[in-house]
Scaffold this motif. Structure first.
Motif, PDB file in Angstrom:
ATOM      1  N   LEU A  76       0.942  -1.198  -0.019  1.00 24.59           N
ATOM      2  CA  LEU A  76       0.100  -0.168  -0.024  1.00 24.59           C
ATOM      3  C   LEU A  76       0.910   1.075   0.199  1.00 24.59           C
ATOM      4  CD1 LEU A  76      -3.031  -0.915   2.293  1.00 24.59           C
ATOM      5  CD2 LEU A  76      -3.098   0.072   0.069  1.00 24.59           C
ATOM      6  N   ASP A  77       2.368   1.519   1.240  1.00 24.72           N
ATOM      7  CA  ASP A  77       3.138   2.714   1.228  1.00 24.72           C
ATOM      8  C   ASP A  77       3.786   2.643  -0.379  1.00 24.72           C
ATOM      9  OD1 ASP A  77       1.902   3.016   3.621  1.00 24.72           O
ATOM     10  OD2 ASP A  77       3.998   2.047   4.522  1.00 24.72           O
ATOM     11  N   ALA A  78       3.846   1.282  -1.218  1.00 26.84           N
ATOM     12  CA  ALA A  78       4.455   1.731  -2.207  1.00 26.84           C
ATOM     13  C   ALA A  78       3.481   2.174  -3.181  1.00 26.84           C
ATOM     14  CB  ALA A  78       5.184   0.254  -2.977  1.00 26.84           C
ATOM     15  N   ALA A  79       1.833   1.556  -3.419  1.00 28.85           N
ATOM     16  CA  ALA A  79       1.487   1.389  -4.095  1.00 28.85           C
ATOM     17  C   ALA A  79       1.097   2.915  -4.667  1.00 28.85           C
ATOM     18  CB  ALA A  79       0.403   1.370  -4.558  1.00 28.85           C
ATOM     19  N   ALA A  80       0.641   3.586  -3.006  1.00 30.70           N
ATOM     20  CA  ALA A  80       0.884   4.912  -2.778  1.00 30.70           C
ATOM     21  C   ALA A  80       1.083   6.348  -3.645  1.00 30.70           C
ATOM     22  CB  ALA A  80       0.446   5.653  -1.557  1.00 30.70           C
TER      23      ALA A  80
END
Length: 430
Positions: free
Chosen positions: A341-345
């Motif tokens: 999630l952190d990377a995709a954001a």
């Protein structure tokens, strides 16, 4: 093969799975290679019996007071295949390949026990350690929800709107039981067969080779539709895998705009090349390395994260997975979900959306991860999923609310789909 031989084969495969901790497909394949005399009907019946036992292994073992494979097979034939005990005994009377049965009166006594007297996790046919998670997810209905996850799953197809429509595919299938899905606008459902009968081999159909449809659970179709992909947009499918949701979004976009499909394991995307060609999807680019991915940061109108998870929502299709799942695996998945999630954001443009999806029903992978992400990223706010839901499904369809009114939790009991969690965030700005 007669019934007794099929029972014995299923018992041998179940014992192999239990002692060697093997996945079902692997055990079934090896048995088939070692017993080439078995016809396709025999293999289908044996596979059905093995999977049905695993779906209700806990309750079968409790009623039979035994977890021996042969006893579980007998319980499945009576409880799931509809055999009467007298008829089963009679059919096996002269079958020299049949496993030895218990005394008839003992079978009657055991299989007529009141399952309501069993512990909750036995009635739910689930590992005991997931009970509290399931109660948190579903409240008082949790046992009914888990029992629905112990049934056979139907076969769902998604019509490829780039090449066909639902009526066209239904006519090509010539399967009387096939019909429109209740919620997904481009879906076809073929009910699960009963007993030893085989499901149709949809991927052998000419219509499949022409790219008219893909095999995809209705819940997965709805998850892809809930991203809200529109023609002309720039979209990143961050955990694309083999591309089921990528293909669904490409069709929704009518080949206009661009989908960037990425997976940290690029080898998982290899099947997508042929799938895209067959579907006629021309607006998808495969992102194979970190440098190409970095170039998309802050540019995407929508990002879909179909996150790695425990797969608890797919227990109907993979019942062996529920007995292999551990608390350690669950903890590992949570760390992976936070990281992805952190990377995709990073790739969501101001004003864009991030859709988080799992095929799990466990709150620690779903609402807990969404809340943790929102706390780490205050520039993202959770959207109201109800409006998007109503834009996808037929009018009047109830909203399958998750832990909050802003997220969704699909399940076999609620929506007659696999279990899926869906929540959408919007990044601040314009």
């Amino acid at each position: 093969m007669r019934l007794g031989g099929r029972m014995q084969a299923a018992a041998e495969i179940l014992a192999d799975i239990q002692t060697r901790h093997r996945p079902v497909p692997e055990a079934l394949r090896d048995w088939g290679q070692a017993h080439r005399f078995a016809g396709s009907g025999d293999r289908a019946a044996i596979s059905n019996l093995v999977l049905d036992v695993l779906r209700r292994k806990q309750s079968h073992a409790w009623l039979m007071d035994s977890d021996a494979a042969a006893d579980l097979v007998v319980a499945a034939l009576v409880r799931q295949w509809g055999y009467q005990i007298d008829a089963l005994i009679e059919e096996l009377r002269d079958d020299r390949f049949a496993p030895e049965l218990r005394d008839p009166q003992q079978l009657y006594d055991q299989l007529s026990r009141d399952l309501d007297e069993a512990p909750e996790f036995i009635r739910a046919d689930c590992p005991e350690w997931v009970v509290e998670e399931c109660k948190s997810a579903f409240g008082d209905a949790w046992i009914a929800e888990l029992q629905a996850l112990a049934e056979r799953a139907p076969l769902d197809l998604r019509i490829n709107g780039l090449k066909a429509n639902r009526d066209k595919v239904l006519k090509s299938l010539r399967t009387p039981a096939a019909g429109a899905t209740a919620l997904a606008p481009h879906g076809i459902r073929i009910p699960a067969p009963e007993g030893p009968r085989r499901q149709i081999a949809a991927t052998n159909e000419v219509a499949f080779a022409k790219g008219w449809f893909e095999v995809q659970d209705e819940g997965s179709q709805l998850a892809a539709a809930m991203t809200g992909a529109q023609a002309g947009e720039q979209i990143l499918d961050f955990c694309a895998g083999a591309g089921g949701k990528t293909l669904a979004m490409a069709a929704a976009m009518r080949n206009r705009g661009q989908i960037h499909a990425y997976d940290v394991d690029r080898h998982r995307m290899a099947p997508m090349v042929e799938r895209l060609r067959r579907a006629g999807a021309r607006n998808v680019q495969l992102v194979e390395n970190a440098d190409a991915l970095a170039a998309l940061q802050g540019r995407m109108d929508r990002v879909l994260v179909d996150a790695p998870c425990t797969g608890t929502g797919t227990w109907r299709r993979r019942p062996d997975a529920k007995w292999r799942l551990s608390s350690d695996t669950l903890a590992q998945r949570q760390g992976e979900q936070d990281a992805v999630l952190d990377a995709a954001a990073l790739h969501v443009r101001p004003g864009g959306t991030l859709t988080y999806v799992t095929c799990s029903v466990l709150p620690s992978e779903n609402g807990d991860r969404a809340a943790a992400f929102a706390a780490r990223h205050p520039q993202f706010t959770i959207c109201d999923s109800a409006a998007q839901w109503h834009s996808v499904v037929p009018e009047g369809s109830p909203v399958p609310e998750g832990p909050t009114a802003a997220d969704l939790l699909l399940s076999p009991h609620r929506t007659a789909t696999d279990g899926f969690y869906i929540v959408q965030f919007q990044r601040a700005g314009a």
